[in-house]
Design a protein around this motif. Sequence first.
Motif, PDB file in Angstrom:
ATOM      1  N   PHE A 192       0.751  -1.121  -0.134  1.00 25.35           N
ATOM      2  CA  PHE A 192      -0.024  -0.131   0.016  1.00 25.35           C
ATOM      3  C   PHE A 192       0.811   1.195   0.052  1.00 25.35           C
ATOM      4  O   PHE A 192       1.767   1.337   0.781  1.00 25.35           O
TER       5      PHE A 192
ATOM      6  N   ILE B  70      -9.184  -4.678  -1.578  1.00 26.39           N
ATOM      7  CA  ILE B  70      -8.729  -4.994  -2.762  1.00 26.39           C
ATOM      8  C   ILE B  70      -8.760  -6.618  -3.207  1.00 26.39           C
ATOM      9  O   ILE B  70      -8.127  -7.069  -3.852  1.00 26.39           O
TER      10      ILE B  70
ATOM     11  N   ALA C 290      -7.882  -2.662  -6.853  1.00 20.74           N
ATOM     12  CA  ALA C 290      -7.334  -1.464  -6.774  1.00 20.74           C
ATOM     13  C   ALA C 290      -8.397  -0.676  -5.710  1.00 20.74           C
ATOM     14  O   ALA C 290      -9.699  -1.022  -5.649  1.00 20.74           O
ATOM     15  N   LEU C 291      -7.873   0.283  -5.002  1.00 20.24           N
ATOM     16  CA  LEU C 291      -8.437   0.894  -4.261  1.00 20.24           C
ATOM     17  C   LEU C 291      -9.417   1.956  -4.988  1.00 20.24           C
ATOM     18  O   LEU C 291      -8.955   2.509  -5.910  1.00 20.24           O
ATOM     19  N   SER C 292     -10.979   2.051  -4.788  1.00 17.07           N
ATOM     20  CA  SER C 292     -11.759   3.029  -5.596  1.00 17.07           C
ATOM     21  C   SER C 292     -11.258   4.394  -5.476  1.00 17.07           C
ATOM     22  O   SER C 292     -11.760   5.271  -6.274  1.00 17.07           O
ATOM     23  N   GLN C 293     -10.668   4.840  -4.218  1.00 16.08           N
ATOM     24  CA  GLN C 293     -10.330   6.066  -3.813  1.00 16.08           C
ATOM     25  C   GLN C 293      -9.365   5.993  -2.976  1.00 16.08           C
ATOM     26  O   GLN C 293      -9.277   4.886  -2.279  1.00 16.08           O
ATOM     27  N   SER C 294      -8.829   7.003  -2.481  1.00  9.83           N
ATOM     28  CA  SER C 294      -7.706   6.961  -1.447  1.00  9.83           C
ATOM     29  C   SER C 294      -8.445   7.100  -0.219  1.00  9.83           C
ATOM     30  O   SER C 294      -9.410   7.482   0.149  1.00  9.83           O
TER      31      SER C 294
ATOM     32  N   PHE D 226      -3.075   5.864  -0.984  1.00  2.59           N
ATOM     33  CA  PHE D 226      -3.091   6.127  -2.383  1.00  2.59           C
ATOM     34  C   PHE D 226      -3.553   5.132  -3.090  1.00  2.59           C
ATOM     35  O   PHE D 226      -4.301   5.088  -4.202  1.00  2.59           O
ATOM     36  N   GLY D 227      -2.872   3.923  -2.983  1.00  4.64           N
ATOM     37  CA  GLY D 227      -3.114   2.908  -4.044  1.00  4.64           C
ATOM     38  C   GLY D 227      -2.250   1.360  -3.417  1.00  4.64           C
ATOM     39  O   GLY D 227      -1.473   1.569  -2.473  1.00  4.64           O
TER      40      GLY D 227
ATOM     41  N   TYR E  67       0.800  -0.840  -5.095  1.00  2.72           N
ATOM     42  CA  TYR E  67       1.818  -1.018  -5.983  1.00  2.72           C
ATOM     43  C   TYR E  67       2.507  -2.247  -5.991  1.00  2.72           C
ATOM     44  O   TYR E  67       2.579  -2.876  -4.977  1.00  2.72           O
TER      45      TYR E  67
ATOM     46  N   LEU F 189       3.555   9.022  -8.331  1.00  3.57           N
ATOM     47  CA  LEU F 189       2.443   9.468  -7.485  1.00  3.57           C
ATOM     48  C   LEU F 189       2.745  10.815  -6.659  1.00  3.57           C
ATOM     49  O   LEU F 189       1.551  11.473  -6.723  1.00  3.57           O
TER      50      LEU F 189
END
Length: 177
Positions: free
Chosen positions: A3, A28, A129-133, A144-145, A147, A164
Amino acid sequence: MCFAGISKHSINEIDLNEEQIAGLLSMIDLSSVISSGTAIELQHLINEQGTTAWAAMYALVIANDKEALNLIANGKTRIHIPANFIRSVFGNHINWPAAILEKYDLTLGEYRPFAIPFLVHKSVTNIGALSQSLKAPDGSLEIFGVYEFLDTDPEGLLKEYAELATFIKEEREDAIQ
């Protein structure tokens, strides 16, 4: 995998408990992983022996319970690595060559980027994936996501974090104010 986030507080203070990291992982669509809720600054992801955070977590599990890896591979368990293990092995030494770290602009004012590493079995191909931070209520950190870290291209993770950082500066300036 990891993350990716930023924080204006000491990265050493970030330690998500087992339930919090499980919540992030469920966002996720991952249930069978080796994880720690411990954040690590990017320059500390490789310790003084050249071991990555991911390799250290794997080695700890295999040294303590080889059968657990089969359970992970078969999607039957989640293993949480305690923060004290991560903190004792990472966070005190920079093993990256200075020239590599200098290639990437990771500056975000008073905020510092961090990674919360986790391992998935190589057969896992659909990672959500995260739909939003996700921002802490007090604004002290934001995730934020997700990787990917590749042993064959460790510098690739720095490149993704630099992208990023650029995105945050250009599109999400509110995140660092």
